[in-house]
Design a protein around this motif. Structure first.
Motif, PDB file in Angstrom:
ATOM      1  N   GLN A  92       0.830  -1.212   0.000  1.00 53.79           N
ATOM      2  CA  GLN A  92       0.000   0.000   0.000  1.00 53.79           C
ATOM      3  C   GLN A  92       0.865   1.263   0.000  1.00 53.79           C
ATOM      4  O   GLN A  92       0.492   2.266  -0.605  1.00 53.79           O
ATOM      5  CB  GLN A  92      -0.936  -0.009   1.209  1.00 53.79           C
ATOM      6  N   THR A  96       0.593   4.053  -2.883  1.00 55.68           N
ATOM      7  CA  THR A  96       0.371   5.468  -2.603  1.00 55.68           C
ATOM      8  C   THR A  96       1.371   6.339  -3.362  1.00 55.68           C
ATOM      9  O   THR A  96       1.011   7.381  -3.929  1.00 55.68           O
ATOM     10  CB  THR A  96       0.495   5.749  -1.085  1.00 55.68           C
ATOM     11  N   SER A 100       0.485   9.047  -6.449  1.00 53.36           N
ATOM     12  CA  SER A 100       0.896  10.449  -6.407  1.00 53.36           C
ATOM     13  C   SER A 100       1.767  10.807  -7.600  1.00 53.36           C
ATOM     14  O   SER A 100       1.724  11.930  -8.103  1.00 53.36           O
ATOM     15  CB  SER A 100       1.637  10.751  -5.100  1.00 53.36           C
TER      16      SER A 100
END
Length: 206
Positions: A92, A96, A100
């Motif tokens: 995770q 992330t 981004s």
């Protein structure tokens, strides 16, 4: 006089001990109560106390991930669940960073980016499974009273690690294999940049 003080002091200590013991016994018998029954070590490890679940240690070039499994009936099985949780947490973190980095690509590619993200993280997770090692374990045994019976459950914490080199290789292999499914030239270029940036981002998450 001294003898009287000693007797009074002894009585006070006995009263405190008896009071604490009776309080614990009473709390253990209250329906809905949950009290600590035992722990795997006398002192709680610093990595549990800190509350951190992910960090990088430059001196040994390793990433550390904490896994947690609550209310387990078996320590061994719970530890396996905690390690799986740690692996998921690492994936995770990478996802992330991926999201981004790809957020600025035009909206028209959103479905392609979503599919690429799922594929990439799936391959990375598969690649690192054998490289993530459990280095420490700590558990708390709780005694619970649900009003009908008393049972014991465990909260299990595992400290897991993976070397920078192993994670770097896992990410690189996943990106190269994922590129075979990418036609969009912008996404392929962005993937190459992502490979350079992801490690830097992970190193700064302490």
């Amino acid at each position: 006089m001294k003898k009287s003080i000693l007797i009074v002091s002894s009585l006070v200590i006995i009263f405190i001990i008896n009071n604490c013991s009776s309080s614990r016994i009473e709390s253990e018998n209250i329906p809905g109560s949950k009290v600590i029954f035992a722990t795997s070590s006398e002192t709680e490890p610093e990595w549990v106390k800190s509350g951190k679940i992910f960090w990088y240690e430059p001196k040994d070039e390793k990433y550390y991930i904490v896994g947690i499994a609550n209310n387990q009936s078996d320590v061994g099985f719970g530890a396996a669940i905690a390690q799986a949780y740690a692996l998921k947490n690492l994936a995770q973190k990478i996802q992330t960073i991926f999201n981004s980095n790809f957020a600025l690509i035009e909206v028209g590619n959103s479905e392609d980016i979503h599919n690429l993200s799922e594929l990439l993280i799936s391959v990375i997770t598969k690649n690192i499974q054998m490289s993530v090692v459990m280095s420490e374990q700590y558990w708390k045994e709780w005694q619970m009273n649900n009003g009908y019976q008393i049972k014991h459950v465990y909260d299990i914490y595992t400290l897991n690690q993976i070397t920078k080199k192993d994670l770097e290789r896992a990410i690189s292999l996943a990106i190269e294999s994922s590129k075979n499914n990418v036609i969009n030239p912008d996404l392929r270029t962005r993937l190459d940049k992502f490979k350079q940036e992801v490690q830097s981002n992970l190193n700064n998450q302490n």
